[in-house]
Design a protein around this motif. Sequence first.
Motif, PDB file in Angstrom:
ATOM      1  N   GLY A 109      -0.175   1.317  -2.678  1.00 16.92           N
ATOM      2  CA  GLY A 109       1.163   1.665  -3.147  1.00 16.92           C
ATOM      3  C   GLY A 109       1.743   0.477  -3.893  1.00 16.92           C
ATOM      4  O   GLY A 109       1.934  -0.588  -3.314  1.00 16.92           O
ATOM      5  N   CYS A 110       1.992   0.642  -5.182  1.00 15.68           N
ATOM      6  CA  CYS A 110       2.526  -0.448  -6.018  1.00 15.68           C
ATOM      7  C   CYS A 110       3.981  -0.173  -6.388  1.00 15.68           C
ATOM      8  O   CYS A 110       4.403  -0.453  -7.506  1.00 15.68           O
ATOM      9  N   SER A 111       4.733   0.401  -5.477  1.00 14.40           N
ATOM     10  CA  SER A 111       6.105   0.803  -5.779  1.00 14.40           C
ATOM     11  C   SER A 111       6.917  -0.382  -6.286  1.00 14.40           C
ATOM     12  O   SER A 111       6.740  -1.508  -5.819  1.00 14.40           O
ATOM     13  N   PRO A 112       7.810  -0.151  -7.245  1.00 18.69           N
ATOM     14  CA  PRO A 112       8.585  -1.249  -7.827  1.00 18.69           C
ATOM     15  C   PRO A 112       9.332  -2.080  -6.790  1.00 18.69           C
ATOM     16  O   PRO A 112       9.398  -3.309  -6.905  1.00 18.69           O
ATOM     17  N   SER A 113       9.864  -1.433  -5.761  1.00 18.15           N
ATOM     18  CA  SER A 113      10.613  -2.178  -4.750  1.00 18.15           C
ATOM     19  C   SER A 113       9.721  -3.135  -3.983  1.00 18.15           C
ATOM     20  O   SER A 113      10.190  -4.122  -3.409  1.00 18.15           O
ATOM     21  N   LEU A 114       8.423  -2.868  -3.979  1.00 22.25           N
ATOM     22  CA  LEU A 114       7.485  -3.707  -3.230  1.00 22.25           C
ATOM     23  C   LEU A 114       6.919  -4.835  -4.067  1.00 22.25           C
ATOM     24  O   LEU A 114       6.854  -5.977  -3.634  1.00 22.25           O
ATOM     25  N   GLN A 115       6.516  -4.543  -5.298  1.00 22.64           N
ATOM     26  CA  GLN A 115       5.605  -5.459  -5.967  1.00 22.64           C
ATOM     27  C   GLN A 115       6.060  -6.062  -7.287  1.00 22.64           C
ATOM     28  O   GLN A 115       5.590  -7.128  -7.649  1.00 22.64           O
ATOM     29  N   HIS A 116       6.936  -5.417  -8.011  1.00 20.46           N
ATOM     30  CA  HIS A 116       7.125  -5.855  -9.386  1.00 20.46           C
ATOM     31  C   HIS A 116       7.772  -7.230  -9.503  1.00 20.46           C
ATOM     32  O   HIS A 116       7.584  -7.928 -10.488  1.00 20.46           O
ATOM     33  N   SER A 117       8.531  -7.631  -8.503  1.00 20.49           N
ATOM     34  CA  SER A 117       9.123  -8.971  -8.541  1.00 20.49           C
ATOM     35  C   SER A 117       8.309  -9.963  -7.716  1.00 20.49           C
ATOM     36  O   SER A 117       8.684 -11.125  -7.586  1.00 20.49           O
ATOM     37  N   ALA A 118       7.179  -9.509  -7.167  1.00 20.71           N
ATOM     38  CA  ALA A 118       6.374 -10.369  -6.294  1.00 20.71           C
ATOM     39  C   ALA A 118       5.697 -11.478  -7.098  1.00 20.71           C
ATOM     40  O   ALA A 118       5.285 -11.288  -8.245  1.00 20.71           O
ATOM     41  N   VAL A 119       5.591 -12.628  -6.468  1.00 16.91           N
ATOM     42  CA  VAL A 119       4.842 -13.742  -7.046  1.00 16.91           C
ATOM     43  C   VAL A 119       3.583 -13.905  -6.199  1.00 16.91           C
ATOM     44  O   VAL A 119       3.659 -14.116  -4.988  1.00 16.91           O
ATOM     45  N   TYR A 120       2.437 -13.796  -6.854  1.00 10.01           N
ATOM     46  CA  TYR A 120       1.173 -13.863  -6.130  1.00 10.01           C
ATOM     47  C   TYR A 120       0.578 -15.261  -6.213  1.00 10.01           C
ATOM     48  O   TYR A 120       0.763 -15.982  -7.186  1.00 10.01           O
ATOM     49  N   ARG A 121      -0.184 -15.608  -5.158  1.00 11.40           N
ATOM     50  CA  ARG A 121      -0.734 -16.950  -5.087  1.00 11.40           C
ATOM     51  C   ARG A 121      -2.255 -16.967  -5.266  1.00 11.40           C
ATOM     52  O   ARG A 121      -2.881 -18.031  -5.193  1.00 11.40           O
ATOM     53  N   GLY A 122      -2.877 -15.819  -5.482  1.00 12.32           N
ATOM     54  CA  GLY A 122      -4.322 -15.769  -5.655  1.00 12.32           C
ATOM     55  C   GLY A 122      -4.738 -14.537  -6.427  1.00 12.32           C
ATOM     56  O   GLY A 122      -3.942 -13.614  -6.626  1.00 12.32           O
ATOM     57  N   PRO A 123      -6.005 -14.477  -6.864  1.00  9.71           N
ATOM     58  CA  PRO A 123      -6.486 -13.350  -7.672  1.00  9.71           C
ATOM     59  C   PRO A 123      -6.458 -12.030  -6.916  1.00  9.71           C
ATOM     60  O   PRO A 123      -6.670 -11.981  -5.703  1.00  9.71           O
ATOM     61  N   ILE A 124      -6.227 -10.959  -7.668  1.00 12.07           N
ATOM     62  CA  ILE A 124      -6.187  -9.611  -7.107  1.00 12.07           C
ATOM     63  C   ILE A 124      -6.893  -8.659  -8.072  1.00 12.07           C
ATOM     64  O   ILE A 124      -6.715  -8.752  -9.288  1.00 12.07           O
ATOM     65  N   ILE A 125      -7.698  -7.757  -7.515  1.00  6.51           N
ATOM     66  CA  ILE A 125      -8.211  -6.623  -8.296  1.00  6.51           C
ATOM     67  C   ILE A 125      -7.726  -5.346  -7.623  1.00  6.51           C
ATOM     68  O   ILE A 125      -7.939  -5.144  -6.427  1.00  6.51           O
TER      69      ILE A 125
END
Length: 301
Positions: free
Chosen positions: A202-218
């Motif tokens: 689930g990539c819902s905007p409230s969850l992820q769009h402002s997230a800052v990631y610290r490692g690679p993701i596929i």
Amino acid sequence: MRLLLTALLVLSFDAAQAEPTEVKIPWKGDYAHNSSKHWSKDNPYDSGFSKNFKNGTPQEFGEVQKDGELNAFIYSPKDAKGPVPFVVVLHGCDGLSTLTKEWTQHVADVLNAQGIGALVLDSFTTRYVDNSCGLADLHWGRRRADDAYSALDYLIDKKLAKTDAIYLMGYSNGGTTALVSMTTQEADHPHHFAAAFAVAPGCSPSLQHSAVYRGPIIIFMGDQDDANNPRWCYELAKKKRSVPVQMIEYQGANHGFPVNAPAHEFMGWHLSYSPTAEKDMMQTVVSAIKTKKFAKGVESR
């Protein structure tokens, strides 16, 4: 003679399958990003960052419990000597159902054949949770991130895994958890995952769009997924980030593409297996672990 040959083939097949070791993993949640705030209907999501093993959700029948442990199944490569690369594998919203157990067994077999270990983590049984299915669940995505890190710490403490080569792979709600686990909000853990593979998350905007990631993701997604919106994952992967975040979108595949089961509906979602997409996904995962190379953007396959 034919019966004997059949029996020998069955025994040979069974011997080739990885036999897991069942373990209990102490749960750790006492981190700065967590709080002691209990779940409530007025605050259903922030309480996912919890210092409590059980935090009063409806799925837990309102129970609150400070400490606990998780069931896990460890599949080590045959003849492994010393620490090896490992993948922590997370189930979806229905827990370790029969189909999910078969999927995680398959994932472990593919990884073990490449010299990679697998730890299948059960977030629900010791919490007496049946499922958390419904809308993309931000609460359980956050709760289960600490489950994943507890498993990571266990692998390091037991010297089973290479410290810099532990990866996270989750399906559906487990995929959502994989995304949460890679955010900088989880940076106060002593050890971290090398990368994450989020399958139909689930990539819902409230969850992820402002997230800052610290490692690679596929992210692996079917373009016909009607359980979790592929468009949201597309927008997530397209956003400029300091680390590689890639979405691989399989044409004609739906939410059930990685699980080898007859086509069916669950919660109104269409689920059917795509052997081509599933095989490509596992080859991509193994290649990323072995080469440590990750791309950015969206790719259609």
